[in-house]
Structures are given as C-alpha cells and as structure tokens.
Design a protein around this motif. Sequence first.
Motif, PDB file in Angstrom:
ATOM      1  N   ASN A  35       0.820  -1.231  -0.103  1.00 51.28           N
ATOM      2  CA  ASN A  35      -0.181  -0.121   0.095  1.00 51.28           C
ATOM      3  C   ASN A  35       0.517   1.269  -0.206  1.00 51.28           C
ATOM      4  O   ASN A  35       1.827   1.265   0.403  1.00 51.28           O
ATOM      5  N   HIS A  36       0.325   2.458  -0.538  1.00 49.15           N
ATOM      6  CA  HIS A  36       1.132   3.622  -0.601  1.00 49.15           C
ATOM      7  C   HIS A  36       0.308   5.004  -0.115  1.00 49.15           C
ATOM      8  O   HIS A  36      -0.016   4.519  -0.448  1.00 49.15           O
ATOM      9  N   GLN A  37       1.615   4.905   1.484  1.00 49.82           N
ATOM     10  CA  GLN A  37       0.382   5.767   1.481  1.00 49.82           C
ATOM     11  C   GLN A  37       1.777   7.879   1.353  1.00 49.82           C
ATOM     12  O   GLN A  37       1.609   8.633   2.498  1.00 49.82           O
ATOM     13  N   SER A  38       3.190   7.151   1.726  1.00 47.34           N
ATOM     14  CA  SER A  38       3.539   8.502   1.195  1.00 47.34           C
ATOM     15  C   SER A  38       5.611   8.045   0.229  1.00 47.34           C
ATOM     16  O   SER A  38       5.152   7.055  -0.048  1.00 47.34           O
ATOM     17  N   PHE A  39       5.942   9.557   0.270  1.00 46.40           N
ATOM     18  CA  PHE A  39       7.357   8.777  -0.622  1.00 46.40           C
ATOM     19  C   PHE A  39       8.292   7.931   0.235  1.00 46.40           C
ATOM     20  O   PHE A  39       8.721   7.146  -0.473  1.00 46.40           O
ATOM     21  N   PHE A  40       8.153   7.985   1.488  1.00 44.09           N
ATOM     22  CA  PHE A  40       9.111   7.666   2.050  1.00 44.09           C
ATOM     23  C   PHE A  40       8.713   5.754   2.481  1.00 44.09           C
ATOM     24  O   PHE A  40       9.842   5.525   2.252  1.00 44.09           O
ATOM     25  N   ASP A  41       7.959   5.414   1.218  1.00 46.44           N
ATOM     26  CA  ASP A  41       7.206   3.906   1.128  1.00 46.44           C
ATOM     27  C   ASP A  41       8.373   3.844   1.139  1.00 46.44           C
ATOM     28  O   ASP A  41       9.193   2.575   0.370  1.00 46.44           O
ATOM     29  N   THR A  42       8.628   4.502  -0.807  1.00 42.63           N
ATOM     30  CA  THR A  42       9.885   3.860  -1.594  1.00 42.63           C
ATOM     31  C   THR A  42      11.588   3.150  -0.733  1.00 42.63           C
ATOM     32  O   THR A  42      12.119   2.732  -0.773  1.00 42.63           O
ATOM     33  N   TYR A  43      11.784   4.320   0.273  1.00 40.50           N
ATOM     34  CA  TYR A  43      13.263   3.878   1.390  1.00 40.50           C
ATOM     35  C   TYR A  43      12.551   2.092   1.901  1.00 40.50           C
ATOM     36  O   TYR A  43      13.528   2.217   2.333  1.00 40.50           O
ATOM     37  N   LEU A  44      11.430   2.104   2.137  1.00 35.79           N
ATOM     38  CA  LEU A  44      11.348   1.003   2.700  1.00 35.79           C
ATOM     39  C   LEU A  44      11.955   0.171   2.460  1.00 35.79           C
ATOM     40  O   LEU A  44      11.359  -1.640   2.834  1.00 35.79           O
ATOM     41  N   LEU A  45      12.409  -0.604   0.742  1.00 35.86           N
ATOM     42  CA  LEU A  45      13.142  -1.295   0.382  1.00 35.86           C
ATOM     43  C   LEU A  45      14.277  -1.937   1.027  1.00 35.86           C
ATOM     44  O   LEU A  45      14.801  -2.868   1.352  1.00 35.86           O
ATOM     45  N   GLY A  46      14.784  -0.742   1.856  1.00 35.37           N
ATOM     46  CA  GLY A  46      15.983  -1.513   3.146  1.00 35.37           C
ATOM     47  C   GLY A  46      16.043  -1.751   3.807  1.00 35.37           C
ATOM     48  O   GLY A  46      16.615  -1.516   4.751  1.00 35.37           O
ATOM     49  N   ALA A  47      13.691  -2.033   4.171  1.00 31.09           N
ATOM     50  CA  ALA A  47      13.866  -2.354   5.813  1.00 31.09           C
ATOM     51  C   ALA A  47      13.489  -3.797   5.776  1.00 31.09           C
ATOM     52  O   ALA A  47      13.808  -4.691   6.406  1.00 31.09           O
ATOM     53  N   GLN A  48      13.956  -4.813   4.605  1.00 29.10           N
ATOM     54  CA  GLN A  48      14.027  -6.430   5.257  1.00 29.10           C
ATOM     55  C   GLN A  48      15.701  -6.381   4.298  1.00 29.10           C
ATOM     56  O   GLN A  48      15.866  -5.580   3.981  1.00 29.10           O
ATOM     57  N   ASP A  49      15.761  -7.387   4.873  1.00 30.42           N
ATOM     58  CA  ASP A  49      16.576  -8.250   4.979  1.00 30.42           C
ATOM     59  C   ASP A  49      17.711  -8.806   3.211  1.00 30.42           C
ATOM     60  O   ASP A  49      18.827  -9.026   2.523  1.00 30.42           O
ATOM     61  N   LYS A  50      16.485  -8.685   2.000  1.00 27.70           N
ATOM     62  CA  LYS A  50      16.734  -9.896   0.661  1.00 27.70           C
ATOM     63  C   LYS A  50      17.421  -8.203   0.188  1.00 27.70           C
ATOM     64  O   LYS A  50      16.681  -7.203  -0.119  1.00 27.70           O
ATOM     65  N   GLY A  51      18.506  -8.577  -0.355  1.00 30.22           N
ATOM     66  CA  GLY A  51      19.241  -7.023  -1.275  1.00 30.22           C
ATOM     67  C   GLY A  51      18.178  -7.276  -2.974  1.00 30.22           C
ATOM     68  O   GLY A  51      18.715  -6.349  -3.329  1.00 30.22           O
ATOM     69  N   ASP A  52      18.370  -8.103  -2.838  1.00 27.51           N
ATOM     70  CA  ASP A  52      17.645  -8.377  -4.858  1.00 27.51           C
ATOM     71  C   ASP A  52      15.966  -7.795  -4.354  1.00 27.51           C
ATOM     72  O   ASP A  52      15.632  -8.753  -5.093  1.00 27.51           O
ATOM     73  N   VAL A  53      16.149  -6.768  -4.855  1.00 24.21           N
ATOM     74  CA  VAL A  53      14.894  -6.400  -4.781  1.00 24.21           C
ATOM     75  C   VAL A  53      15.142  -4.714  -5.846  1.00 24.21           C
ATOM     76  O   VAL A  53      15.515  -3.578  -4.990  1.00 24.21           O
ATOM     77  N   GLY A  54      14.272  -5.051  -6.862  1.00 22.53           N
ATOM     78  CA  GLY A  54      13.262  -3.724  -7.604  1.00 22.53           C
ATOM     79  C   GLY A  54      12.035  -3.349  -7.449  1.00 22.53           C
ATOM     80  O   GLY A  54      11.327  -3.900  -7.104  1.00 22.53           O
ATOM     81  N   MET A  55      12.012  -2.072  -8.478  1.00 18.29           N
ATOM     82  CA  MET A  55      10.854  -1.778  -8.299  1.00 18.29           C
ATOM     83  C   MET A  55      10.123  -1.192  -9.330  1.00 18.29           C
ATOM     84  O   MET A  55      10.881  -0.348 -10.302  1.00 18.29           O
ATOM     85  N   LEU A  56       9.004  -0.969  -9.298  1.00 18.26           N
ATOM     86  CA  LEU A  56       7.777  -0.444 -10.538  1.00 18.26           C
ATOM     87  C   LEU A  56       7.714   0.930  -9.910  1.00 18.26           C
ATOM     88  O   LEU A  56       6.922   1.058  -9.134  1.00 18.26           O
TER      89      LEU A  56
END
Length: 201
Positions: A35-56
């Motif tokens: 879900n998308h509540q804020s531009f801050f959401d895009t930084y939350l990719l770094g909140a999990q341990d799996k490093g190989d994550v891309g974004m649409l």
Amino acid sequence: AYGRACAVGARPAVAVRVNDPAALCGIPAAVVVANHQSFFDTYLLGAQDKGDVGMLIKSWPFRKLFFFRPLMRMAGYIETGTGTPGHVLARCREDLASGAHLMGFPEGTRSVGGELGRFYSGLFILGLETGAKVVPMVIHDSYRILPKGSRLFRPGTVHVDFLEPVDPAHFANEQIPHGALRRHVRALMAECLEKRKNADA
C-alpha cells in the motif's frame, strides 16, 4: 543500500519496525505489493534483509527528481509510464527470472490519510503470467511521517507487516483470475491495517 541508508538516516526522528525483516529471504522471486501512503514508502525497500529487490515506479520521479535519477537507474528500477506494456512485462520477466523480487504499489498513487485505495490489476496479472507468488507488504502510518504534498519529515514510527505469500495458481480457475487475486490480496491487507489500527487505539 540506498533505501536502507535513507531509512537509517531518518533516525532517531523516524523509527521503522518490521515484523519479519527476512520475509523475502529463502523464497523464489516474488511480486511484492505494498500500500502507498507516502513517498517515504520507497525507502522501505531497505527495511528487509533481501537485497535483490527492484521497484516498478511511475515515470515522474525519473523526470523531476533528477538527483535520484542516477540511483534509480543503477538500481534497475522499471519505469511503468514509458514504452509499451509488453516492454514493461518483458523487463519484469527478466528480473524475476534472475531471482530478483519486484515491488510495486497497486494503488498507483499515495493516499492522503492512510486509507487503502482502489487496486489496479497490473501486478496481479504479472503474478499470474509468471507464476511468481504475490507477497503483501502492509505499511502503517507512513502518511504521518511524510504526508502527500509535504516535504518535511515528522517524528513517528512506521510499521511494516509482511504477510504470507499468495500463490496465483490458486486463482487460475476463477472467471477473472487477476480480479479474484487482486480482491483477495486487498482484503488481506485491509484486514491487517484494521488490526494494527485497533491495536493502537
């Protein structure tokens, strides 16, 4: 690394609490829907341990946020507003085939007050066409940290709940498979948001 650095850099004013930081580790490449509540959401990719994550991501950040553009290019983020849908799908297939998870926002835009908006079907069609499982990522209260239209961070805590992966194959026999999958995932996320809201009340 970029997302993690931004999340850490916001401390101590902003705390990020994740129910399962390793949720994406040890599972095949998946489509992560948040879900998308804020531009801050895009930084939350770094909140999990799996490093190989891309974004649409939509095209406007590539056009307007020129200081982020090189980082987004280096990270291999996929623009959804340029090229044909077939080209975007091909890029997604390549990333998933390489073992990378893909994260996107099915609402397509940020909410104003944290409410869950309408879901679009693209990410769910992607899951069905590739066989990748869909992992709901539920973000709580980021709209309080960086509201839509604001450029100033506010102190607070953001909670992130990773839910159990959903297998698109279970919806293959539905009359409209992507619609059934979309509704199911949205209901799970809405329930999670409501539970957190009630717990904090």
